[in-house]
Write a protein that holds these residues in place. Sequence first.
Motif, PDB file in Angstrom:
ATOM      1  N   MET A  17     -42.299  48.472  80.538  1.00 43.50           N
ATOM      2  CA  MET A  17     -42.900  47.545  81.589  1.00 43.50           C
ATOM      3  C   MET A  17     -44.423  47.447  80.741  1.00 43.50           C
ATOM      4  SD  MET A  17     -41.416  44.826  84.368  1.00 43.50           S
ATOM      5  CE  MET A  17     -40.929  46.284  85.493  1.00 43.50           C
ATOM      6  N   THR A  18     -45.010  48.807  81.323  1.00 39.37           N
ATOM      7  CA  THR A  18     -46.139  49.637  81.107  1.00 39.37           C
ATOM      8  C   THR A  18     -46.651  49.805  79.824  1.00 39.37           C
ATOM      9  OG1 THR A  18     -46.044  50.573  83.411  1.00 39.37           O
ATOM     10  CG2 THR A  18     -47.665  51.625  81.937  1.00 39.37           C
ATOM     11  N   ALA A  19     -45.432  50.298  79.543  1.00 40.17           N
ATOM     12  CA  ALA A  19     -45.705  50.580  77.878  1.00 40.17           C
ATOM     13  C   ALA A  19     -45.880  49.549  77.123  1.00 40.17           C
ATOM     14  CB  ALA A  19     -44.499  50.806  77.151  1.00 40.17           C
ATOM     15  N   THR A  20     -45.476  47.903  76.920  1.00 43.44           N
ATOM     16  CA  THR A  20     -46.059  46.486  76.672  1.00 43.44           C
ATOM     17  C   THR A  20     -46.765  46.234  77.421  1.00 43.44           C
ATOM     18  OG1 THR A  20     -44.639  45.360  78.488  1.00 43.44           O
ATOM     19  CG2 THR A  20     -42.756  46.570  76.790  1.00 43.44           C
ATOM     20  N   ARG A  21     -47.207  46.366  78.645  1.00 38.00           N
ATOM     21  CA  ARG A  21     -48.588  45.493  78.797  1.00 38.00           C
ATOM     22  C   ARG A  21     -49.881  46.382  77.863  1.00 38.00           C
ATOM     23  NH1 ARG A  21     -46.738  46.119  84.212  1.00 38.00           N
ATOM     24  NH2 ARG A  21     -48.083  47.593  84.275  1.00 38.00           N
ATOM     25  N   ALA A  22     -49.636  48.007  77.570  1.00 34.08           N
ATOM     26  CA  ALA A  22     -50.757  48.816  77.506  1.00 34.08           C
ATOM     27  C   ALA A  22     -51.255  48.513  76.083  1.00 34.08           C
ATOM     28  CB  ALA A  22     -50.496  50.299  77.838  1.00 34.08           C
ATOM     29  N   GLN A  23     -50.007  48.422  75.334  1.00 32.26           N
ATOM     30  CA  GLN A  23     -48.832  48.039  73.519  1.00 32.26           C
ATOM     31  C   GLN A  23     -50.360  49.372  73.011  1.00 32.26           C
ATOM     32  OE1 GLN A  23     -48.471  46.206  71.174  1.00 32.26           O
ATOM     33  NE2 GLN A  23     -47.203  45.758  72.975  1.00 32.26           N
ATOM     34  N   ASP A  24     -50.497  50.562  73.960  1.00 27.54           N
ATOM     35  CA  ASP A  24     -50.955  51.924  73.157  1.00 27.54           C
ATOM     36  C   ASP A  24     -49.772  52.489  72.458  1.00 27.54           C
ATOM     37  OD1 ASP A  24     -52.037  54.077  72.953  1.00 27.54           O
ATOM     38  OD2 ASP A  24     -51.454  55.057  74.932  1.00 27.54           O
ATOM     39  N   PRO A  25     -50.615  52.676  70.905  1.00 28.51           N
ATOM     40  CA  PRO A  25     -49.681  52.840  69.846  1.00 28.51           C
ATOM     41  C   PRO A  25     -49.290  54.869  69.974  1.00 28.51           C
ATOM     42  CG  PRO A  25     -51.850  52.760  69.479  1.00 28.51           C
ATOM     43  CD  PRO A  25     -51.847  51.798  70.375  1.00 28.51           C
ATOM     44  N   ASP A  26     -50.158  55.342  71.034  1.00 25.80           N
ATOM     45  CA  ASP A  26     -50.143  56.345  71.055  1.00 25.80           C
ATOM     46  C   ASP A  26     -48.814  56.633  72.445  1.00 25.80           C
ATOM     47  OD1 ASP A  26     -51.447  57.117  69.070  1.00 25.80           O
ATOM     48  OD2 ASP A  26     -53.286  56.972  71.167  1.00 25.80           O
ATOM     49  N   ASN A  27     -48.380  55.694  72.541  1.00 28.20           N
ATOM     50  CA  ASN A  27     -47.229  55.768  73.914  1.00 28.20           C
ATOM     51  C   ASN A  27     -45.833  55.639  73.646  1.00 28.20           C
ATOM     52  OD1 ASN A  27     -45.229  55.527  76.206  1.00 28.20           O
ATOM     53  ND2 ASN A  27     -47.318  54.049  77.423  1.00 28.20           N
ATOM     54  N   PRO A  28     -44.658  56.888  73.165  1.00 28.42           N
ATOM     55  CA  PRO A  28     -44.045  56.968  72.229  1.00 28.42           C
ATOM     56  C   PRO A  28     -42.916  55.694  73.077  1.00 28.42           C
ATOM     57  CG  PRO A  28     -44.140  59.144  73.613  1.00 28.42           C
ATOM     58  CD  PRO A  28     -45.595  57.945  73.784  1.00 28.42           C
ATOM     59  N   LEU A  29     -43.066  55.353  74.196  1.00 30.63           N
ATOM     60  CA  LEU A  29     -42.078  53.597  74.541  1.00 30.63           C
ATOM     61  C   LEU A  29     -42.608  52.660  74.323  1.00 30.63           C
ATOM     62  CD1 LEU A  29     -41.744  55.000  77.988  1.00 30.63           C
ATOM     63  CD2 LEU A  29     -39.890  55.617  76.662  1.00 30.63           C
ATOM     64  N   THR A  30     -43.250  52.279  73.201  1.00 35.22           N
ATOM     65  CA  THR A  30     -43.833  51.407  72.298  1.00 35.22           C
ATOM     66  C   THR A  30     -42.918  51.098  71.942  1.00 35.22           C
ATOM     67  OG1 THR A  30     -46.413  51.439  73.697  1.00 35.22           O
ATOM     68  CG2 THR A  30     -46.269  50.082  71.440  1.00 35.22           C
ATOM     69  N   VAL A  31     -43.151  51.693  70.900  1.00 35.77           N
ATOM     70  CA  VAL A  31     -41.707  50.995  69.712  1.00 35.77           C
ATOM     71  C   VAL A  31     -40.839  51.092  70.225  1.00 35.77           C
ATOM     72  CG1 VAL A  31     -40.942  51.669  67.705  1.00 35.77           C
ATOM     73  CG2 VAL A  31     -43.382  52.207  68.311  1.00 35.77           C
ATOM     74  N   PRO A  32     -40.111  51.540  70.930  1.00 37.30           N
ATOM     75  CA  PRO A  32     -38.287  50.817  71.665  1.00 37.30           C
ATOM     76  C   PRO A  32     -38.358  49.544  71.899  1.00 37.30           C
ATOM     77  CG  PRO A  32     -38.893  52.839  72.294  1.00 37.30           C
ATOM     78  CD  PRO A  32     -40.194  52.710  71.087  1.00 37.30           C
ATOM     79  N   CYS A  33     -39.678  49.351  73.097  1.00 42.25           N
ATOM     80  CA  CYS A  33     -40.234  48.177  73.934  1.00 42.25           C
ATOM     81  C   CYS A  33     -40.883  46.680  72.593  1.00 42.25           C
ATOM     82  CB  CYS A  33     -41.150  48.353  74.507  1.00 42.25           C
ATOM     83  SG  CYS A  33     -40.844  49.153  76.312  1.00 42.25           S
ATOM     84  N   ASP A  34     -41.360  47.131  71.802  1.00 46.00           N
ATOM     85  CA  ASP A  34     -41.517  46.253  70.208  1.00 46.00           C
ATOM     86  C   ASP A  34     -40.411  45.850  69.828  1.00 46.00           C
ATOM     87  OD1 ASP A  34     -44.565  46.435  71.331  1.00 46.00           O
ATOM     88  OD2 ASP A  34     -44.931  47.749  69.739  1.00 46.00           O
ATOM     89  N   GLU A  35     -39.980  46.537  69.796  1.00 44.64           N
ATOM     90  CA  GLU A  35     -38.025  46.437  69.177  1.00 44.64           C
ATOM     91  C   GLU A  35     -36.890  45.378  70.142  1.00 44.64           C
ATOM     92  OE1 GLU A  35     -36.845  50.336  67.928  1.00 44.64           O
ATOM     93  OE2 GLU A  35     -37.954  50.684  66.050  1.00 44.64           O
ATOM     94  N   LEU A  36     -37.138  45.989  71.163  1.00 46.22           N
ATOM     95  CA  LEU A  36     -36.519  45.138  72.581  1.00 46.22           C
ATOM     96  C   LEU A  36     -36.467  43.322  72.286  1.00 46.22           C
ATOM     97  CD1 LEU A  36     -35.697  47.474  75.255  1.00 46.22           C
ATOM     98  CD2 LEU A  36     -33.730  46.587  74.043  1.00 46.22           C
ATOM     99  N   ILE A  37     -38.242  43.420  72.548  1.00 51.31           N
ATOM    100  CA  ILE A  37     -39.131  42.313  72.580  1.00 51.31           C
ATOM    101  C   ILE A  37     -38.792  41.482  71.267  1.00 51.31           C
ATOM    102  CG2 ILE A  37     -41.224  40.955  72.819  1.00 51.31           C
ATOM    103  CD1 ILE A  37     -42.071  43.365  74.786  1.00 51.31           C
ATOM    104  N   ALA A  38     -38.599  42.051  70.203  1.00 49.86           N
ATOM    105  CA  ALA A  38     -38.363  41.170  69.053  1.00 49.86           C
ATOM    106  C   ALA A  38     -37.305  41.296  68.708  1.00 49.86           C
ATOM    107  CB  ALA A  38     -38.407  42.190  67.851  1.00 49.86           C
TER     108      ALA A  38
END
Length: 197
Positions: free
Chosen positions: A114-135
Amino acid sequence: MNAREQQGRKPRADVQRNRVALLEAAQRHFLRDGVGTSLEAVAKEAGVGPGTLYRHFPTREALLAAVLQSRTAELVTRREDIASIDDAGEALTQWLRAMEDYLSAYSGLPEPLMTATRAQDPDNPLTVPCDELIATTDGYVRAAQRTGYVRPSATGYDLFLAACSVAWIKGTGATEESLDRLRALVANGYRMPDDRG
């Protein structure tokens, strides 16, 4: 040797071995102690020093993202099974359960996601998998909206957060009866009212 030649080379056998050992040790520690486990303990169990761990995985998020990659195959299989469901509402329900199971694999996992989705930090390795789950969730939501099953205001992000919340509560040892009531409350929030009765 130039940079291009170095990029094309396979990693040394000991480097690959260390990476595999770190991922296996991390998986065991995450299962036993949650995602906040000691990274030094992970390195020790893998038979390497902390410096080796941080060369492979510079942050806890990087290690967690790599370990989660191994669990993604199970989620993909469940998604393929769900794709055969004709009822868009049922497909959404099944996807939310699949995501909930994925998100509750390790104690404490929903929080960094949830932190990765809030921050939308492209350097956070968890952002992309979260974006894929959300999409993916958004795709199920839109399909269910087209059938009148889901309120027009609901989004994939909303239901991703709802699945994270249920997964977090599941990790606290809540009973299945309590989880079912919570799931029903969440579903009542995103479903269209049934005016047919």
